[in-house]
Design an enzyme around this catalytic site. Structure first.
Site, short mmCIF file in Angstrom:
data_model
loop_
_atom_site.label_atom_id
_atom_site.label_comp_id
_atom_site.label_asym_id
_atom_site.label_seq_id
_atom_site.Cartn_x
_atom_site.Cartn_y
_atom_site.Cartn_z
N LYS A 78 -10.51 -13.44 -0.06
CA LYS A 78 -9.22 -13.57 0.63
C LYS A 78 -9.17 -12.80 1.94
O LYS A 78 -8.30 -13.04 2.77
CB LYS A 78 -8.06 -13.14 -0.28
CG LYS A 78 -8.01 -11.67 -0.63
CD LYS A 78 -6.83 -11.39 -1.57
CE LYS A 78 -6.78 -9.93 -2.00
NZ LYS A 78 -6.54 -9.01 -0.87
N ASP A 79 -10.11 -11.85 2.15
CA ASP A 79 -10.14 -11.08 3.39
C ASP A 79 -10.88 -11.81 4.51
O ASP A 79 -10.82 -11.37 5.67
CB ASP A 79 -10.83 -9.73 3.17
CG ASP A 79 -10.03 -8.79 2.28
OD1 ASP A 79 -8.80 -8.98 2.18
OD2 ASP A 79 -10.63 -7.88 1.69
N ARG A 126 2.68 -11.47 2.10
CA ARG A 126 2.96 -12.58 1.17
C ARG A 126 3.73 -12.08 -0.05
O ARG A 126 4.69 -12.73 -0.49
CB ARG A 126 1.63 -13.20 0.72
CG ARG A 126 1.76 -14.18 -0.44
CD ARG A 126 0.40 -14.53 -1.02
NE ARG A 126 -0.30 -13.35 -1.51
CZ ARG A 126 -0.12 -12.81 -2.71
NH1 ARG A 126 0.77 -13.33 -3.55
NH2 ARG A 126 -0.80 -11.75 -3.08
N ARG A 127 3.33 -10.93 -0.60
CA ARG A 127 4.04 -10.40 -1.77
C ARG A 127 5.43 -9.90 -1.37
O ARG A 127 6.39 -10.09 -2.12
CB ARG A 127 3.24 -9.26 -2.41
CG ARG A 127 1.92 -9.70 -3.02
CD ARG A 127 1.29 -8.55 -3.80
NE ARG A 127 -0.04 -8.92 -4.26
CZ ARG A 127 -1.17 -8.30 -3.89
NH1 ARG A 127 -1.10 -7.27 -3.06
NH2 ARG A 127 -2.33 -8.69 -4.36
N ARG A 144 -0.25 1.27 2.01
CA ARG A 144 -1.70 1.19 2.16
C ARG A 144 -2.34 2.12 1.14
O ARG A 144 -1.68 2.86 0.43
CB ARG A 144 -2.12 1.61 3.58
CG ARG A 144 -1.90 0.58 4.66
CD ARG A 144 -2.77 -0.65 4.53
NE ARG A 144 -4.18 -0.36 4.35
CZ ARG A 144 -5.04 -0.10 5.33
NH1 ARG A 144 -4.61 -0.07 6.58
NH2 ARG A 144 -6.31 0.12 5.07
N ASN A 146 -6.05 2.89 -1.54
CA ASN A 146 -6.81 2.23 -2.59
C ASN A 146 -5.96 2.08 -3.85
O ASN A 146 -4.81 2.54 -3.91
CB ASN A 146 -8.10 3.02 -2.88
CG ASN A 146 -7.85 4.47 -3.28
OD1 ASN A 146 -6.84 4.79 -3.92
ND2 ASN A 146 -8.75 5.35 -2.91
N ARG A 150 -2.32 4.00 -4.85
CA ARG A 150 -1.09 3.20 -5.01
C ARG A 150 -0.46 3.43 -6.38
O ARG A 150 0.76 3.59 -6.50
CB ARG A 150 -1.38 1.72 -4.79
CG ARG A 150 -1.84 1.39 -3.38
CD ARG A 150 -1.98 -0.10 -3.18
NE ARG A 150 -2.71 -0.40 -1.93
CZ ARG A 150 -2.67 -1.55 -1.31
NH1 ARG A 150 -1.94 -2.54 -1.79
NH2 ARG A 150 -3.36 -1.75 -0.20
N CYS A 239 -5.29 -14.30 6.91
CA CYS A 239 -5.28 -13.89 5.52
C CYS A 239 -4.11 -12.97 5.19
O CYS A 239 -3.82 -12.74 4.01
CB CYS A 239 -6.60 -13.20 5.17
SG CYS A 239 -6.94 -11.71 6.14
#
Length: 328
Positions: A78-79, A126-127, A144, A146, A150, A239
């Site tokens: 997706k990236d 998107r989310r 942001r 990792n 999060r 993306c």
């Protein structure tokens, strides 16, 4: 014979993905593989992902491939920018992990159980758009970091978020599924195009390696990804844009003789304004051989209904009253 050099980002998730591919290569071919960490522009920046631009986690790995510092690379598919790069080839698309999004919330809550005003963090526009579109009166904030950092913002000693939304695939690959409080139904939140899939890339002129890596390719996954990314490319969206797509392969219906009509792709796509007030969702079906054609056709359908105006909406726009399509 010297080991193959596999380029990877240095994050825990990237390393887990790359080790899995390295192990698969070694198991299938007997070739030894060593990991080579490459720092990308996305790793050096703390800006929100949707402001960094397309390919921010990819370009350094591709530069290393072109310079022959590594033999192949593993990307989160997706990236990848939708346009390919001259001299490079996606040699394999391994079987896809679960592409759905996942919620990690305090007190084991689901989305529906979060009180109005709850603060939800996520890194994807998107989310963010789809969370707003649900109308749950959540406070959604871009984050942001990792996976570990999060999740700590929810379950750590000093939490400052009520929940975070992450890709389930990443949590699976890191062995952290027990922290998921809800795997979000795609009817509520469609995943990003190619979410959960990996792309194994090498130089196109390295024919021996192209043939060797082909053993990892999973045609059903490649067909689904082809359909989803054709939609994204036709919309001319990156993306990080508020575009969602999810293709599922299913066996075709039986004919009168009892024989299968062959596999079928069912592709769903959505374009959502960042504030969630405009939401277009459509679907198309076809055969795996038509994967790219299906994605392009669904994108054209979305454009016919005004998707280009939604994609042109600034990320800091105010509330809109126009609604296109239905929120699933």
């Amino acid at each position: 014979m010297s080991p193959l050099r596999l380029g990877t980002r240095g994050s825990a998730l990237a390393l887990a993905q790359s080790r899995a591919v390295a192990d698969a290569v070694q198991a299938a071919t007997g070739r030894q593989v060593e990991l080579v960490e490459v720092v990308t522009a996305g790793d050096r920046s703390s800006a929100p992902v949707h402001r960094l631009g397309v390919g921010v986690f990819v370009s350094a790995l591709r530069d290393a491939l072109v310079a022959k510092e590594i033999d192949f690379a593993v990307h989160s598919y997706k990236d990848l920018p939708t346009a390919g790069q001259d001299g490079l080839l996606i040699a394999a698309v391994p079987p896809r992990e679960d592409p759905r999004d996942a919620l990690v919330a305090q007190d084991g809550r689901t989305l529906a159980e979060l009180p109005p005003g709850s603060t939800v963090g996520t890194g994807a526009l998107r989310r963010i758009a789809q969370l707003h579109a649900l109308g749950l009166q959540l406070t959604v904030t871009p984050i942001r970091g990792n996976v570990d950092s999060r999740i700590r913002r929810v379950s750590g000693p000093e939490p400052d978020l009520d929940a975070v939304v992450l890709a389930r695939a990443g949590l699976v690959r890191l062995g952290r599924t027990e922290e998921i409080t809800e795997t979000i139904d795609p009817m509520l939140m469609l995943p990003a195009p190619a979410q959960g899939a990996l792309a194994v890339e090498c130089r196109s002129d390295d024919s021996d390696l192209v043939d060797l890596l082909a053993v990892l390719d999973h045609p059903p996954t490649r067909a689904a990804i082809t359909a989803e990314r054709a939609l994204l490319a036709t919309l001319e969206a990156g993306c990080s844009a508020p575009v969602a797509a999810y293709a599922v392969l299913a066996e075709g219906e039986l004919d009168s003789s009892g024989a299968s009509g062959g596999d079928e792709i069912y592709l769903r796509g959505a374009v959502i304004s960042p504030d969630g007030s405009r939401d277009l969702r459509l679907s198309r079906t076809g055969t795996p051989a038509e994967a790219e054609k299906i994605g392009k056709a669904l994108a054209a359908d979305l454009l016919d209904l005004g998707a280009d105006s939604i994609l042109g909406t600034p990320t800091d726009s105010g509330a809109r009253t126009q609604h296109l399509g239905a929120t699933e």
